[in-house]
Scaffold this motif. Sequence first.
Motif, PDB file in Angstrom:
ATOM      1  N   PHE A 164       0.905  -1.251   0.045  1.00  0.00           N
ATOM      2  CA  PHE A 164      -0.022  -0.061  -0.023  1.00  0.00           C
ATOM      3  C   PHE A 164       0.894   1.170  -0.121  1.00  0.00           C
ATOM      4  O   PHE A 164       1.769   1.550   0.856  1.00  0.00           O
ATOM      5  N   PHE A 194      -8.328  -4.104  -2.290  1.00  0.00           N
ATOM      6  CA  PHE A 194      -8.262  -3.037  -1.386  1.00  0.00           C
ATOM      7  C   PHE A 194      -6.710  -2.399  -2.302  1.00  0.00           C
ATOM      8  O   PHE A 194      -6.549  -1.538  -1.717  1.00  0.00           O
ATOM      9  N   ASN A 196      -4.710  -0.695  -5.035  1.00  0.00           N
ATOM     10  CA  ASN A 196      -4.967   0.073  -5.919  1.00  0.00           C
ATOM     11  C   ASN A 196      -3.898   0.134  -7.116  1.00  0.00           C
ATOM     12  O   ASN A 196      -2.735   0.661  -6.637  1.00  0.00           O
ATOM     13  N   ASP A 200      -0.675   2.113  -5.677  1.00  0.00           N
ATOM     14  CA  ASP A 200      -0.010   0.899  -4.644  1.00  0.00           C
ATOM     15  C   ASP A 200       0.976   0.274  -5.480  1.00  0.00           C
ATOM     16  O   ASP A 200       1.014   0.232  -6.721  1.00  0.00           O
ATOM     17  N   ARG A 431      -2.385   5.866   7.549  1.00  0.00           N
ATOM     18  CA  ARG A 431      -3.752   5.267   6.719  1.00  0.00           C
ATOM     19  C   ARG A 431      -4.307   4.977   8.156  1.00  0.00           C
ATOM     20  O   ARG A 431      -3.680   4.468   9.451  1.00  0.00           O
ATOM     21  N   THR A 450     -10.782  11.601   3.180  1.00  0.00           N
ATOM     22  CA  THR A 450     -10.709  10.396   2.341  1.00  0.00           C
ATOM     23  C   THR A 450     -11.778   9.502   2.506  1.00  0.00           C
ATOM     24  O   THR A 450     -12.637   9.581   3.406  1.00  0.00           O
ATOM     25  N   ARG A 452     -13.309   5.198   2.122  1.00  0.00           N
ATOM     26  CA  ARG A 452     -12.859   4.044   2.426  1.00  0.00           C
ATOM     27  C   ARG A 452     -12.348   3.161   1.265  1.00  0.00           C
ATOM     28  O   ARG A 452     -13.049   3.278   0.287  1.00  0.00           O
ATOM     29  N   THR A 453     -11.360   2.459   1.547  1.00  0.00           N
ATOM     30  CA  THR A 453     -10.728   1.986   0.375  1.00  0.00           C
ATOM     31  C   THR A 453     -11.576   0.670  -0.189  1.00  0.00           C
ATOM     32  O   THR A 453     -12.014   0.028   0.733  1.00  0.00           O
ATOM     33  N   TRP A 454     -11.853   0.780  -1.526  1.00  0.00           N
ATOM     34  CA  TRP A 454     -12.655  -0.209  -2.286  1.00  0.00           C
ATOM     35  C   TRP A 454     -12.382  -0.277  -3.583  1.00  0.00           C
ATOM     36  O   TRP A 454     -12.469   0.651  -4.161  1.00  0.00           O
ATOM     37  N   ASP A 469      -9.197   4.985  -4.124  1.00  0.00           N
ATOM     38  CA  ASP A 469      -8.075   5.853  -3.712  1.00  0.00           C
ATOM     39  C   ASP A 469      -8.208   6.119  -2.317  1.00  0.00           C
ATOM     40  O   ASP A 469      -7.458   7.012  -1.765  1.00  0.00           O
ATOM     41  N   ARG A 471      -8.175   5.906   2.145  1.00  0.00           N
ATOM     42  CA  ARG A 471      -7.042   5.586   2.861  1.00  0.00           C
ATOM     43  C   ARG A 471      -7.499   5.129   4.413  1.00  0.00           C
ATOM     44  O   ARG A 471      -6.743   5.098   5.266  1.00  0.00           O
ATOM     45  N   MET A 473      -8.962   1.798   5.765  1.00  0.00           N
ATOM     46  CA  MET A 473      -8.929   0.590   5.303  1.00  0.00           C
ATOM     47  C   MET A 473      -9.929  -0.207   6.492  1.00  0.00           C
ATOM     48  O   MET A 473      -9.666  -0.577   7.726  1.00  0.00           O
TER      49      MET A 473
END
Length: 804
Positions: A164, A194, A196, A200, A431, A450, A452-454, A469, A471, A473
Amino acid sequence: MTDAALSPSAPLSRADLDLIDGYWRAANFLSVGQIYLLANPLLREPLRKEHVKTRLLGHWGTTPGLNLIYAHMNRAIKARDLNAIYIAGPGHGGPGLVANTYLEGTYSEFYPAIGRDEDGLRKLFRQFSFPGGIPSHVAPETPGSIHEGGELGYSLSHAFGAAFDNPDLLVCCVVGDGEAETGPLAASWHSTKFLNPARDGAVLPILQLNGFKIANPTVLARIPREELDRLFEGYGYRPITVEVTDPEDHDAAHQAFAAALDDALDDIKRIQAEARAGSGDDGAATAERPRWPMIILRSPKGWTGPKTVDGKRTEGSWRSHQVPLSNLHEDPEHLRQLEEWLRSYDPDSLFDARGALRPELAALAPEAERRMGANPHANGGILLRELDLPDFQDYAVEVKQHGRESSEACRVLGGFLRDVMADNEEHANFRVFGPDETASNRLGAVLEATGRTWLADAEPGDDADLAPDGRVMEILSEHTCQGWLEGYLLTGRHGFFSCYEAFIHLVDSMFNQHAKWLKTTRQIPWRRPIASLNYLLTSHVWRQDHNGFSHQDPGFIDHVVNKKADIIRVYLPPDTNTLLSVADHCLRSKHYVNVVVAGKQPALNWLSMDEAITHCTRGIGIWDWASTDTGGEPDLVLACAGDIPTLETLAATAILREAFPELRIRVVNVVDLMRLQPSSEHPHGLSDREFDALFTRDKPVVFAYHGYPWLIHRLTYRRTNHHNIHVRGYKEEGTTTTPFDMVMLNDLDRYHLVIDAIDRVPGLADRGAHLRQQMVDARLRARAHTRETGDDLPEIRDWVWPFD
């Protein structure tokens, strides 16, 4: 050699094959030597029993596969100029990783006494699984390692955590087939949802199927190939299988694995290029989640080792798991087999007269920081950049009078974390992690900065904060959250983990391993300190109004304080401003595990920000504004640690002050729990003189504590006045009930604390008999009210500090 091994489509030439096989044989030779030999490291004379260790400790079975992968990764790194690290998931693969870092030169750079010659080899062999030496697993002492390798299940979540926000990093993660049976590992396959590809790095999982654990077959090695492929396709991967059908045909195995590795790396390069070409300035990935490649390597357990021992199959069997040949000092046949095994690698063709790896083989390793043992990401403190932190005092709640107005401590903290996130977006080094509880734990303000990472599918009506995008998690697996965070920290970044207090126990063992890593690396000079692992435990034991007994367990603190004192810190801030001060301190700290326990419900504000800073700096202190012993010795010490215990202690103080104006009461609040230990036991501990100044040498102390009461006794048992310390805390009584009924169930309520004071202060029992009875009656009245109305009495629910 099969015809296919040198077909036009084969990736390796004859010269390449010979070199890479030589490198692999050298790694295998060094691995066997570490397990068995004390002397004669290059077999320059016939092997005798005095050359062999008397206690044979180590594991061979997984090692040749690890060595094969490492050798081929070296080739790929050089050919493609990759920035890569290697995570070894299989248990006890230490001999292989030590061997490979030695061959590439990293080991001798970190440990100059172990030179690249025959004497260096002797020292390398001697130290392995030997008193004063190194463990048999991939430990902190091993260059290139980023986690304790003795416990299984964490390799893949660590790998993704490392990837990440590391867009140029490739993490080669070898997953053992025994390890793949663990719950933490099974959940972590979902980490691709999760990751990207635009911002990442990449993880290349390599499932090493060698078929056996210590004695049993492994599950994934005993299901049909088609079923195994479907399993990983279901997880979202493109599996590439390499199967070693003839253990003697090394050329075919090398060609097949080289082709698979090239295929996977080409695919990763394509995925990242397409995502980055189609991403905007914000680094958002393309809408479609990629199907990442992974490799399944089927190879014999104990490959290249003895085929049979005492007439029983060994290579390709569970018998090769640990030490295939034992009892060497009494069994000449086993000694002969060991020499035959070692000589099968032809060490004279691998090492020169001095004992150094031959130049043509040494040239296969990458150079400088491209070596996986020397990559800075595997020593994350080298890359650590301090967080840009806003001034936490700007988030203070105003406190005009002590204990008159309320705020939600975690909600205010969420605003601070939001700005930490925003201020560090450019550096992509912070994060927030948690199991689907960021909003529940009142930290939702961070989602203003930011998402939720998805990267899985999104549908109309989903939470608007889902973002490729993002951050924050969140996955409903505490194991995966912890693993991601550890991988993130170990590679030089910062993080924050919030969790329901009762369920942080799910990662007890993961915490153990990380704490052991921190403890061990403190004593390794070349390891650099990393950012602290910060836990916020909320939704705690005292406020589970609807969840009840299943959600009530404050015992993680007890588990944490078992670890070395120079590693762990435990904080119990009693209100919003103290939580802000503690959080700022924890985010600035390095190489600790910080456990912070704070409620998420509205609660009274006790201290102004200036008072909070002073109090948190001390970690423990007398609250003069609540006490009545100024200018003299107290008759009673009322101590508290935790937000609810603080509330009940101050409410009890108010009752006693009104009933006995002449009683000299001292209120002591504890923020830093480790202050209770002696200074000889913990760096934050109080000296005996300091402790006695606070708690006296002979006066009764009633201590209201957030967790299990015996921990306070454990921390203070050496103190002069320990026999007078009476602790109230959680005693495993809980249910679905009101907040005050919950403290009554555990005798932590204000009325019971008053009873404790009356019973313990000399001379107060006679004068306080009427009040004592009133307290018993008040408990009965409060209980009856909850059963009738479902709520606490207004005078309890709405209580505020009554004094100016």
